[in-house]
Design an enzyme around this catalytic site. Structure first.
Site, short mmCIF file in Angstrom:
data_model
loop_
_atom_site.label_atom_id
_atom_site.label_comp_id
_atom_site.label_asym_id
_atom_site.label_seq_id
_atom_site.Cartn_x
_atom_site.Cartn_y
_atom_site.Cartn_z
N HIS B 277 0.86 -1.18 0.00
CA HIS B 277 0.00 0.00 0.00
C HIS B 277 0.90 1.24 0.00
O HIS B 277 1.24 1.76 1.06
CB HIS B 277 -0.89 0.03 1.25
CG HIS B 277 -1.83 -1.12 1.37
ND1 HIS B 277 -2.18 -1.67 2.57
CD2 HIS B 277 -2.49 -1.82 0.42
CE1 HIS B 277 -3.02 -2.67 2.35
NE2 HIS B 277 -3.22 -2.78 1.06
N THR B 434 4.10 1.12 2.81
CA THR B 434 3.84 0.36 4.03
C THR B 434 3.04 -0.88 3.66
O THR B 434 2.56 -1.01 2.54
CB THR B 434 3.03 1.20 5.04
OG1 THR B 434 1.85 1.67 4.39
CG2 THR B 434 3.83 2.37 5.56
N HIS B 435 2.91 -1.78 4.60
CA HIS B 435 2.07 -2.96 4.43
C HIS B 435 2.53 -3.79 3.23
O HIS B 435 2.00 -3.63 2.12
CB HIS B 435 0.59 -2.58 4.25
CG HIS B 435 0.10 -1.58 5.26
ND1 HIS B 435 -0.99 -0.79 5.05
CD2 HIS B 435 0.55 -1.27 6.50
CE1 HIS B 435 -1.18 -0.01 6.11
NE2 HIS B 435 -0.26 -0.29 7.00
N LEU B 436 3.47 -4.64 3.46
CA LEU B 436 4.08 -5.41 2.38
C LEU B 436 3.59 -6.86 2.44
O LEU B 436 3.48 -7.43 3.52
CB LEU B 436 5.60 -5.36 2.51
CG LEU B 436 6.17 -3.96 2.72
CD1 LEU B 436 7.64 -3.99 3.04
CD2 LEU B 436 5.91 -3.09 1.50
#
Lengths: 212, 497
Positions: B277, B434-436
């Site tokens: 994201h 972020t959010h991988l």
């Protein structure tokens, strides 16, 4: 328990007791041991049977004045299990090599001061923190960014490097760089501005004043 | 009380240990697995590369150095280079996140199941929802109270309300938050129920052991079965942890695929298919004090654009980061910093279609990721709606920060023009990631996935992956609860095996 440091070497050019002309040698003189008899001790090792390195026989001798003094200390070593792990070797170059030189740091500080229009900043603690932190990309990128912003004015209408510009010209150059079409130039300014802000608010007095 | 049994800074010599299950990583996934297994009486060792943080002692650049991997400067390279943020600390990224807690979106699970029906069998929605409810109860997940939200969050609500767009207080895992705005540097009071304040103490109370400052370099695989892990302590001492029953990798979507590849476990798309994201932010100036560094760090969100793949949030930054987002240099910047309390930064998280790749590098993972053309359009729309919302909330100036467009926007009509005239060049946007997800994806086909639908590695027996690496896609929402939920289901499978 007693612990000693040693290196295992092939016994070339080392005084050896009679009869020990092959095998390996545990050499305590090469380890960082405290002064004492251990510093002059060596243990030759031989295999107990051919083609089997899992059982070794050793004896301790001392080297005094270049002469070997044998002791009645015999021992055997037996391999407990094969080596199951060799540490992953980090082939990274030392990050110290990426550290800015004194003059580069001075250029960076001049950029910081101009970006924030604050005058001189005490950045000693900030740089120490940066140097202790494992941030290789910042370190690798910072040098070309500092060089770019320091010398770009020479070829972009100012005719001199950044450190030779007047305060007004420095500000005009930085304002132009912030809108530059070239990505690397913009990123260089963004990075230096971010670091300048980190350095500025690293001062507890500045931080307390802003937060109050 | 310390959680850590062994601190790698003091492990100079070889260290060996044996346990039933070794868990690599102490973030949301690893802590969840450790807690679940320890509660069942299974002996667990958690191995964490980072240290136990004393978060009350650090702020600004020192917090970045102490808590973030590479000071938050890890970069993904592509058509726009983006930093990706990861915690490197006991408790993992939960220590440095905004405590945002979303349930697993049903639509995402339906998509996964549609693509691979075996996932529907392995992850039944009812069980998933029940697990989430238990996790949320333990972590005290609840909407942000207006009393601690602070002006930046209330202004976001005001802007969304004025535009008629759906919004709500963010549900967060905290107990007793006083709105100090320090979530991203670790809650100094321990009010955020990050893993070091919740699941890890639970696990330790049930007998789990935590080793910190110990970097795992590879999984020990013997005769096709994972038998443990090996690595090096922060002091340089080698270590090996033998696992009688299972090895569980929970080291993040960046570190886990690197660990697999370094261990010779490179079958399937390991390291491929990275999704994320990416986020873009906009700064604005308000006539009244906002004090962006105070109030719940991320306490309000606009959810009315979720169908478009956008979610807006107020961002509570430290002073130093806020200052770096304020436009201008020299005397102009100094003038603005003199009234830094008037500035706010809001962000849009983009559910991007871009895919990337992770490979182990000589010193750090090499991450590549590019936005698609549609992602850039979505990002441009994100900047527009952020600016419009700010202006609707009463901002007097908004700074899109995109080359080629007006640096200062003062009315909504000009901001709307941005969606037509703003740049479609990815590198013109300052973004972070972020959010991988997705670098060791789960699936029933061995050729197109790395782990099976029950989290077991396709090739190495006794090896499980529990973190967001297994997610076949991104979620469109903040994933920590979803990560914990799937990790809990993974732990159930480990315990049953």
């Amino acid at each position: 328990m007693t612990e000693w440091h040693y290196e295992v070497i092939e016994p070339h050019g080392v005084p050896m007791p009679r009869g020990f002309d092959r095998g390996l040698l545990i050499d305590y003189s090469r380890g960082p041991n405290a002064p004492g008899p251990i510093r002059i001790s060596k243990d030759p090792l031989v295999a107990l049977s051919p083609d089997n390195a899992d059982q070794l026989l050793g004896v301790t001798y001392l080297v005094v004045g270049g002469r070997c003094l044998e002791t009645p200390t015999y021992f055997t070593l037996e391999r407990e299990h094969p080596i199951d792990y060799v540490p992953y070797e980090d082939p990274a170059p030392s990050f110290d090599a990426l550290r800015l030189t004194a003059i580069e740091r001075r250029w960076a500080e001049q950029l910081f001061s101009a970006i924030l229009a604050t005058g001189e900043l005490d950045t000693t603690a900030f740089w120490r923190c940066m140097e202790e932190a494992p941030a290789p990309l910042v370190r690798a990128g910072l040098r070309p960014m500092v060089h770019t912003l320091t010398f770009l004015p020479v070829v972009s209408g100012f005719g001199r490097p950044f450190f030779a510009l007047s305060p007004e010209a420095r500000e005009r150059f930085l304002a132009a760089a912030s809108g530059d079409r070239r990505y690397f130039v913009r990123q260089a300014l963004v990075t230096l501005k971010t670091l300048a802000c980190f350095a500025y608010y690293d001062d507890p007095i500045v931080r307390a004043r802003a937060e109050s | 009380m310390t959680l850590v049994e062994l601190d790698g800074r003091y492990v100079h010599r070889r260290h060996e240990a044996e346990t039933d299950v070794v868990v690599v990583g102490s973030g949301p996934a690893g802590a969840t697995v450790a807690r679940h297994l320890a509660a069942r009486g299974i002996s667990v060792i958690v191995v964490e590369e980072g240290h136990e943080a004393k978060v009350s002692e650090v702020s600004g650049v020192r917090a970045m150095a102490a808590l973030y991997r590479d000071m938050g400067t890890s970069l993904a390279f592509g058509n726009v280079s983006m930093p990706y943020l990861q915690g490197r600390v006991v408790g993992g990224t939960s220590v440095i996140n905004g405590a945002i807690s979303w349930r697993f979106p049903r639509a995402v699970l339906d998509q996964w199941t549609s693509d691979d029906p075996a996932l529907g069998d392995a992850l039944p929605y009812d069980l998933l929802a029940e697990t989430e409810a238990r996790i949320e109860e333990r972590l005290h997940v609840r909407p942000t109270e207006p009393s601690v939200a602070g002006p930046k969050n209330l202004l976001l609500a005001r802007g969304a309300e004025a535009l008629g767009v759906a919004h709500r207080p963010i549900r967060r895992n905290e107990r007793g938050c006083v709105g100090e705005g320090r979530c991203l540097h670790g809650c100094p009071h321990g009010h955020k129920l990050s893993m070091d304040r919740s699941f890890l103490p639970d696990a330790v109370a049930d007998g789990a052991r935590i080793l910190a400052g110990m970097r795992v370099d590879r999984v020990l695989v013997e005769h096709g079965r994972a038998r443990g892990v090996a690595g090096v302590s922060a002091a340089g001492g080698p270590f090996a942890i033998r696992a009688r029953h299972a090895v569980v990798l929970a080291a993040s979507a960046i570190q886990t695929p690197c660990l697999l590849r370094r261990s010779g476990l490179d079958h399937g798309p390991v390291g491929d298919g990275l999704t994320a994201h990416p986020g873009v932010s906009v700064t604005g100036r308000f006539p009244e004090p906002v004090r962006n560094w105070r109030g719940a760090t991320q306490g309000h969100e606009v959810i009315g654009y979720r169908d478009e793949g956008l979610k807006l949030e107020a961002l509570g930054f430290d002073l130093s980061i806020l200052a770096s987002r304020i436009p201008g240099v020299g005397r102009e910047l100094a003038r603005r910093l003199a009234e830094i309390d008037r500035y706010a930064v809001w962000g849009a998280a983009v559910r991007a279609a871009g895919r990337g790749r992770v490979r182990p590098g000589p010193t750090r993972p090499i991450v590549t990721y590019s936005l698609t053309a549609a992602d850039v359009e979505k990002t441009r729309r994100g900047v527009r709606v952020l600016g419009e919302t700010m202006l609707a909330a009463g901002a007097v100036e908004v700074y899109p920060g995109v080359p080629g467009f007006a640096p200062i926007v003062r009315d909504r009509a000009d901001m709307a023009r941005f969606e037509r005239e703003g740049s479609l060049t990815a590198s013109d946007y300052a973004m972070s990631m972020t959010h991988l997800f997705g670098t060791a994806r789960m699936g029933s086909e061995r050729a197109s996935s790395v782990v099976r639908p029950d989290f077991r590695h396709h090739v190495a027996e006794g090896l499980y992956v529990a973190d967001s690496s297994v997610f076949p896609s991104n979620l469109g929402v903040n994933p920590q609860i979803a990560i914990m939920t799937l990790a809990d289901m993974c732990a159930s499978n480990v315990a049953r095996a």
